[in-house]
Design a protein around this motif. Structure first.
Motif, PDB file in Angstrom:
ATOM      1  N   SER A  35      -5.265   7.998 -10.774  1.00 10.71           N
ATOM      2  CA  SER A  35      -5.068   7.134 -11.932  1.00 10.71           C
ATOM      3  C   SER A  35      -3.674   6.533 -11.886  1.00 10.71           C
ATOM      4  CB  SER A  35      -5.228   7.922 -13.237  1.00 10.71           C
ATOM      5  OG  SER A  35      -6.561   8.339 -13.412  1.00 10.71           O
ATOM      6  N   TRP A  36      -3.521   5.400 -12.494  1.00  4.89           N
ATOM      7  CA  TRP A  36      -2.209   4.764 -12.632  1.00  4.89           C
ATOM      8  C   TRP A  36      -1.768   4.929 -14.071  1.00  4.89           C
ATOM      9  CZ3 TRP A  36       0.691   2.009  -8.990  1.00  4.89           C
ATOM     10  CH2 TRP A  36       1.795   1.312  -9.486  1.00  4.89           C
ATOM     11  N   PRO A  37      -0.703   5.693 -14.361  1.00  5.63           N
ATOM     12  CA  PRO A  37       0.196   6.333 -13.403  1.00  5.63           C
ATOM     13  C   PRO A  37      -0.405   7.605 -12.823  1.00  5.63           C
ATOM     14  CG  PRO A  37       0.858   6.919 -15.617  1.00  5.63           C
ATOM     15  CD  PRO A  37      -0.284   5.963 -15.768  1.00  5.63           C
ATOM     16  N   GLU A  38       0.054   7.951 -11.637  1.00  8.02           N
ATOM     17  CA  GLU A  38      -0.431   9.150 -10.977  1.00  8.02           C
ATOM     18  C   GLU A  38       0.439  10.333 -11.393  1.00  8.02           C
ATOM     19  OE1 GLU A  38       0.492   9.841  -6.907  1.00  8.02           O
ATOM     20  OE2 GLU A  38      -1.616   9.975  -6.376  1.00  8.02           O
ATOM     21  N   GLY A  39      -0.109  11.552 -11.228  1.00  4.58           N
ATOM     22  CA  GLY A  39       0.665  12.727 -11.572  1.00  4.58           C
ATOM     23  C   GLY A  39       1.962  12.814 -10.791  1.00  4.58           C
ATOM     24  N   GLY A  40       3.007  13.279 -11.447  1.00  4.52           N
ATOM     25  CA  GLY A  40       4.320  13.392 -10.820  1.00  4.52           C
ATOM     26  C   GLY A  40       5.313  12.472 -11.478  1.00  4.52           C
ATOM     27  N   GLY A  98      -4.241   0.455  -8.750  1.00  2.00           N
ATOM     28  CA  GLY A  98      -3.405   1.027  -7.707  1.00  2.00           C
ATOM     29  C   GLY A  98      -2.910  -0.114  -6.858  1.00  2.00           C
ATOM     30  N   TYR A  99      -2.428   0.190  -5.653  1.00  3.89           N
ATOM     31  CA  TYR A  99      -2.019  -0.894  -4.772  1.00  3.89           C
ATOM     32  C   TYR A  99      -2.307  -0.514  -3.330  1.00  3.89           C
ATOM     33  CZ  TYR A  99       2.376   1.666  -3.800  1.00  3.89           C
ATOM     34  OH  TYR A  99       3.313   2.614  -3.418  1.00  3.89           O
ATOM     35  N   ILE A 100      -2.518  -1.552  -2.519  1.00  2.00           N
ATOM     36  CA  ILE A 100      -2.675  -1.365  -1.091  1.00  2.00           C
ATOM     37  C   ILE A 100      -1.423  -1.880  -0.404  1.00  2.00           C
ATOM     38  CG2 ILE A 100      -5.187  -1.509  -1.173  1.00  2.00           C
ATOM     39  CD1 ILE A 100      -4.980  -4.359  -0.121  1.00  2.00           C
ATOM     40  N   ARG A 101      -1.086  -1.279   0.711  1.00  2.00           N
ATOM     41  CA  ARG A 101       0.095  -1.681   1.469  1.00  2.00           C
ATOM     42  C   ARG A 101      -0.350  -2.258   2.816  1.00  2.00           C
ATOM     43  NH1 ARG A 101       4.669   2.495   1.348  1.00  2.00           N
ATOM     44  NH2 ARG A 101       5.087   1.299  -0.550  1.00  2.00           N
ATOM     45  N   VAL A 102       0.156  -3.446   3.132  1.00  6.25           N
ATOM     46  CA  VAL A 102      -0.104  -4.056   4.427  1.00  6.25           C
ATOM     47  C   VAL A 102       1.225  -4.101   5.173  1.00  6.25           C
ATOM     48  CG1 VAL A 102      -0.869  -6.117   5.650  1.00  6.25           C
ATOM     49  CG2 VAL A 102      -2.000  -5.432   3.506  1.00  6.25           C
ATOM     50  N   ALA A 103       1.296  -3.404   6.288  1.00  4.77           N
ATOM     51  CA  ALA A 103       2.570  -3.258   6.997  1.00  4.77           C
ATOM     52  C   ALA A 103       2.353  -3.372   8.500  1.00  4.77           C
ATOM     53  CB  ALA A 103       3.206  -1.910   6.648  1.00  4.77           C
ATOM     54  N   LEU A 110       7.598   5.612  -7.354  1.00  3.17           N
ATOM     55  CA  LEU A 110       6.428   4.752  -7.236  1.00  3.17           C
ATOM     56  C   LEU A 110       5.289   5.542  -6.600  1.00  3.17           C
ATOM     57  CD1 LEU A 110       5.579   1.693  -7.538  1.00  3.17           C
ATOM     58  CD2 LEU A 110       6.025   1.516  -5.092  1.00  3.17           C
ATOM     59  N   PRO A 111       4.115   5.543  -7.194  1.00  7.79           N
ATOM     60  CA  PRO A 111       3.008   6.284  -6.583  1.00  7.79           C
ATOM     61  C   PRO A 111       2.723   5.768  -5.178  1.00  7.79           C
ATOM     62  CG  PRO A 111       2.442   5.542  -8.800  1.00  7.79           C
ATOM     63  CD  PRO A 111       3.720   4.865  -8.431  1.00  7.79           C
ATOM     64  N   PRO A 112       2.140   6.590  -4.329  1.00  2.52           N
ATOM     65  CA  PRO A 112       1.813   6.121  -2.974  1.00  2.52           C
ATOM     66  C   PRO A 112       0.707   5.085  -3.034  1.00  2.52           C
ATOM     67  CG  PRO A 112       0.851   8.277  -3.375  1.00  2.52           C
ATOM     68  CD  PRO A 112       1.734   7.989  -4.545  1.00  2.52           C
ATOM     69  N   PRO A 113       0.603   4.234  -2.018  1.00  7.92           N
ATOM     70  CA  PRO A 113      -0.486   3.256  -2.001  1.00  7.92           C
ATOM     71  C   PRO A 113      -1.834   3.942  -1.863  1.00  7.92           C
ATOM     72  CG  PRO A 113       0.673   3.258   0.097  1.00  7.92           C
ATOM     73  CD  PRO A 113       1.470   4.134  -0.834  1.00  7.92           C
ATOM     74  N   LEU A 114      -2.878   3.253  -2.337  1.00  4.88           N
ATOM     75  CA  LEU A 114      -4.230   3.768  -2.148  1.00  4.88           C
ATOM     76  C   LEU A 114      -4.564   3.875  -0.673  1.00  4.88           C
ATOM     77  CD1 LEU A 114      -5.957   1.593  -4.893  1.00  4.88           C
ATOM     78  CD2 LEU A 114      -5.624   4.082  -4.997  1.00  4.88           C
ATOM     79  N   VAL A 115      -4.058   2.931   0.105  1.00 10.28           N
ATOM     80  CA  VAL A 115      -4.281   2.924   1.542  1.00 10.28           C
ATOM     81  C   VAL A 115      -3.217   2.026   2.169  1.00 10.28           C
ATOM     82  CG1 VAL A 115      -5.878   0.949   1.467  1.00 10.28           C
ATOM     83  CG2 VAL A 115      -6.050   2.585   3.354  1.00 10.28           C
ATOM     84  N   THR A 116      -2.847   2.320   3.407  1.00 15.80           N
ATOM     85  CA  THR A 116      -1.940   1.468   4.164  1.00 15.80           C
ATOM     86  C   THR A 116      -2.718   0.813   5.303  1.00 15.80           C
ATOM     87  OG1 THR A 116       0.003   2.817   3.639  1.00 15.80           O
ATOM     88  CG2 THR A 116       0.151   1.379   5.562  1.00 15.80           C
ATOM     89  N   LEU A 117      -2.652  -0.507   5.360  1.00 16.70           N
ATOM     90  CA  LEU A 117      -3.392  -1.274   6.353  1.00 16.70           C
ATOM     91  C   LEU A 117      -2.442  -1.806   7.412  1.00 16.70           C
ATOM     92  CD1 LEU A 117      -5.619  -3.402   3.920  1.00 16.70           C
ATOM     93  CD2 LEU A 117      -6.012  -1.067   4.754  1.00 16.70           C
ATOM     94  N   GLU A 118      -2.968  -1.968   8.614  1.00 14.51           N
ATOM     95  CA  GLU A 118      -2.179  -2.499   9.713  1.00 14.51           C
ATOM     96  C   GLU A 118      -2.251  -4.019   9.698  1.00 14.51           C
ATOM     97  OE1 GLU A 118      -2.268  -2.526  14.614  1.00 14.51           O
ATOM     98  OE2 GLU A 118      -3.376  -0.986  13.493  1.00 14.51           O
ATOM     99  N   LYS A 119      -1.085  -4.663   9.672  1.00 10.81           N
ATOM    100  CA  LYS A 119      -1.044  -6.121   9.627  1.00 10.81           C
ATOM    101  C   LYS A 119      -1.785  -6.724  10.826  1.00 10.81           C
ATOM    102  CE  LYS A 119       2.143 -10.050   9.233  1.00 10.81           C
ATOM    103  NZ  LYS A 119       1.675 -10.790  10.403  1.00 10.81           N
ATOM    104  N   GLY A 120      -2.652  -7.693  10.544  1.00 11.77           N
ATOM    105  CA  GLY A 120      -3.411  -8.377  11.580  1.00 11.77           C
ATOM    106  C   GLY A 120      -4.786  -7.798  11.836  1.00 11.77           C
ATOM    107  N   ARG A 121      -5.062  -6.610  11.298  1.00  8.66           N
ATOM    108  CA  ARG A 121      -6.350  -5.977  11.535  1.00  8.66           C
ATOM    109  C   ARG A 121      -7.301  -6.284  10.376  1.00  8.66           C
ATOM    110  NH1 ARG A 121      -7.291   0.436  13.164  1.00  8.66           N
ATOM    111  NH2 ARG A 121      -9.407   0.153  13.997  1.00  8.66           N
ATOM    112  N   SER A 122      -8.599  -6.247  10.632  1.00  9.57           N
ATOM    113  CA  SER A 122      -9.598  -6.489   9.592  1.00  9.57           C
ATOM    114  C   SER A 122     -10.112  -5.168   9.030  1.00  9.57           C
ATOM    115  CB  SER A 122     -10.775  -7.302  10.159  1.00  9.57           C
ATOM    116  OG  SER A 122     -10.344  -8.579  10.572  1.00  9.57           O
TER     117      SER A 122
END
Length: 494
Positions: free
Chosen positions: A392-397, A489-494, A401-413
């Motif tokens: 949930s947003w906000p997450e426990g703790g 939540g949020y996703i991270r593209v890195a 900043l809460p961690p992302p829901l998922v981290t994606l690799e830039k350029g990948r589908s």
């Protein structure tokens, strides 16, 4: 802290405007003027849309309270909060390839920001306080600058205390015009929105525990462009492009134009091969562009109706005016294709995203929220009822900043499998991306591009993106009470 990109361009234009329902730039050779063709109701003058002929469009968005009448007398005008002198407004029209420079001037008593909904823009311009920018405090200014890469029908709104600010009208329209689109006799903008207003004209409660934990708290007054059952004038026998926006915080609509053959040609601003307007429910923040032929004779009319209810609800009337256009038999014309990056489905990992109620509803006191470095009481609710992947947003703790829901690799589908584990509808929105809707386990889905998709109860629906836009991007339900009580939540593209 305000920021500004130092990128001088060759020609500049500074324009300020309020709401507009008819685009003078789209009139072409119809012989109509914008005020005559765009009148919503008697006495409402049409200010010009924000446009510019050069490389840069500049607009100033002054967020403050303004009194405006929604209910007829004897009710008093209502204390709206808007970016321009009236609701709806402003409407910014620009050509694909032009650059937008928008200055937010915060004259509210709370901090705010501008989120540019549906636009594939740089992460720093996305307008989410504490995630992509510091909040813009009362009395401060903040400059957003970017070049929209896609044509389409977009809008903008705040991203903290959204349930109240959007509920009171803080939203504007951004239209990016296709350079080689078919010409139409009129291009009208129709914003569907309910208002939580009592019979005196005062606002009621924007969020309730009952609404937040179920389908939402619904407004009591339905409007199009801020007017109750308005008459929207269109050229007789003209081919009309209508841009329908659902900017309500809660309600789902399914629109019909009674008496006319109508075709959907874009979803969330993205071109779609023409298909009949017959069963395309729009959750909050969703948009469709529709083509139809106006009545052949002046004085004749068509009804805009919402059929997503126990009984069809009339919303507005399109009334023909002027001499009949010399158009041939009506035939829907497709919009030019968009340049959305196509995901590589053969090599795309599947990422589950489960939208559910929390196992136990949580409560947070004001002191706890005040200690969070990434948010405050304007951006977070004191209660949570919802979760994404059991977070949930906000997450426990709450220490960071809460961690992302998922981290994606830039350029990948990637393929997201959106699973609705609840008995309620959820319009799911991903910031910074236009995704491709692929399939559903519960209904036939027309493959299309969108930035918000309506997830039905107990449905599993698949959407895909090519992760080409780096940054931290919000991922949430656009029923604002659900967003504010955990389904974000949020996703991270890195």
């Amino acid at each position: 802290m305000p920021h500004r990109l130092a990128d001088p361009l060759s020609r500049r234009a500074v324009l300020r405007a309020g709401g507009v329902a008819f685009a003078a730039t789209a009139l072409g050779g119809t012989g109509l003027t914008a005020p005559a063709a765009g009148a919503l109701k008697a006495g409402l003058a049409d200010p010009a849309p924000v446009t510019a002929s050069g490389d840069l469009v500049e607009v100033e968005l002054v967020a403050r309270q303004r009194m405006q009448r929604i209910l007829p007398e004897p009710a008093a005008p209502s204390p709206l909060i808007t970016y321009a002198d009236s609701f709806p407004g402003p409407i910014v029209r620009m050509r694909k390839g032009q650059r937008l420079r928008a200055t937010l001037v915060n004259e509210l008593e709370e901090h705010t920001s501008v989120h540019w909904h549906g636009i594939r823009l740089p992460n720093l311009e996305d307008g989410v306080p504490y995630l992509t920018q510091p909040p813009t405090r009362p009395g401060e200014r903040h400059v957003y600058e970017f070049t929209p890469p896609d044509a389409g029908s977009f809008f903008f709104h705040p991203h903290c205390n959204t349930v109240e600010l959007l509920g009171r009208g803080l939203a504007g329209i951004l239209i990016v015009e296709e350079p080689d689109a078919p010409k139409f006799d009129a291009d009208v903008v129709c914003l569907v929105k309910d208002w939580q207003i009592d019979k005196s004209g005062s606002f009621g409660t924007f969020i309730t525990d009952r609404g937040a934990s179920r389908a939402g708290t619904f407004g009591s007054v339905s409007t199009v462009n801020g007017a109750i059952d308005p008459v929207i004038e269109v050229p007789a026998n003209g081919d009309i492009r209508a841009r329908f926006y659902n900017i309500d915080s809660t309600r789902v609509v399914d629109l019909r134009i009674e008496g006319a053959e109508a075709w959907i040609v874009a979803v969330d601003g993205n071109p779609l091969p023409p298909r009949p307007l017959d069963g395309w429910p729009m959750g909050p923040a969703m948009r469709i562009d529709v083509l139809f032929r106006a009545p052949a004779k002046a004085g004749q009319s068509l009804r805009l109706t919402n059929v997503y209810s126990a009984e069809p609800k009339p919303l507005a009337t399109f009334r023909a005016i002027g001499p009949a256009r010399p158009n041939k038999r009506f035939k829907p014309r497709a919009l030019p294709a968009a340049g959305i990056p196509e995901p590589d489905l053969k090599n795309a990992p599947v990422i589950p995203m489960a939208f559910s109620a929390t196992a136990v509803a949580q409560g947070f006191d004001a002191a706890t929220i005040a200690g969070l470095p990434y948010a405050d009481s304007l951006c977070l609710s004191e209660k949570t009822f919802w979760a994404i992947n059991q977070q949930s947003w906000p997450e426990g703790g709450h220490e960071r900043l809460p961690p992302p829901l998922v981290t994606l690799e830039k350029g990948r589908s990637y393929v997201f499998e959106l699973a609705n584990l609840t008995p309620h509808l959820h319009p799911i929105h991903i910031h910074g991306y236009t995704f491709k809707v692929l399939s559903s386990d519960g209904r036939k889905v027309v493959p299309h591009h969108a930035d918000t998709v309506l997830l039905e109860p107990k449905e599993r629906l698949r959407v895909a993106i090519k992760a080409d836009n780096p940054g931290d991007w919000m991922f949430h339900c656009h029923i604002i009470e659900h967003q504010d009580t955990g389904m974000m939540g949020y996703i991270r593209v890195a």
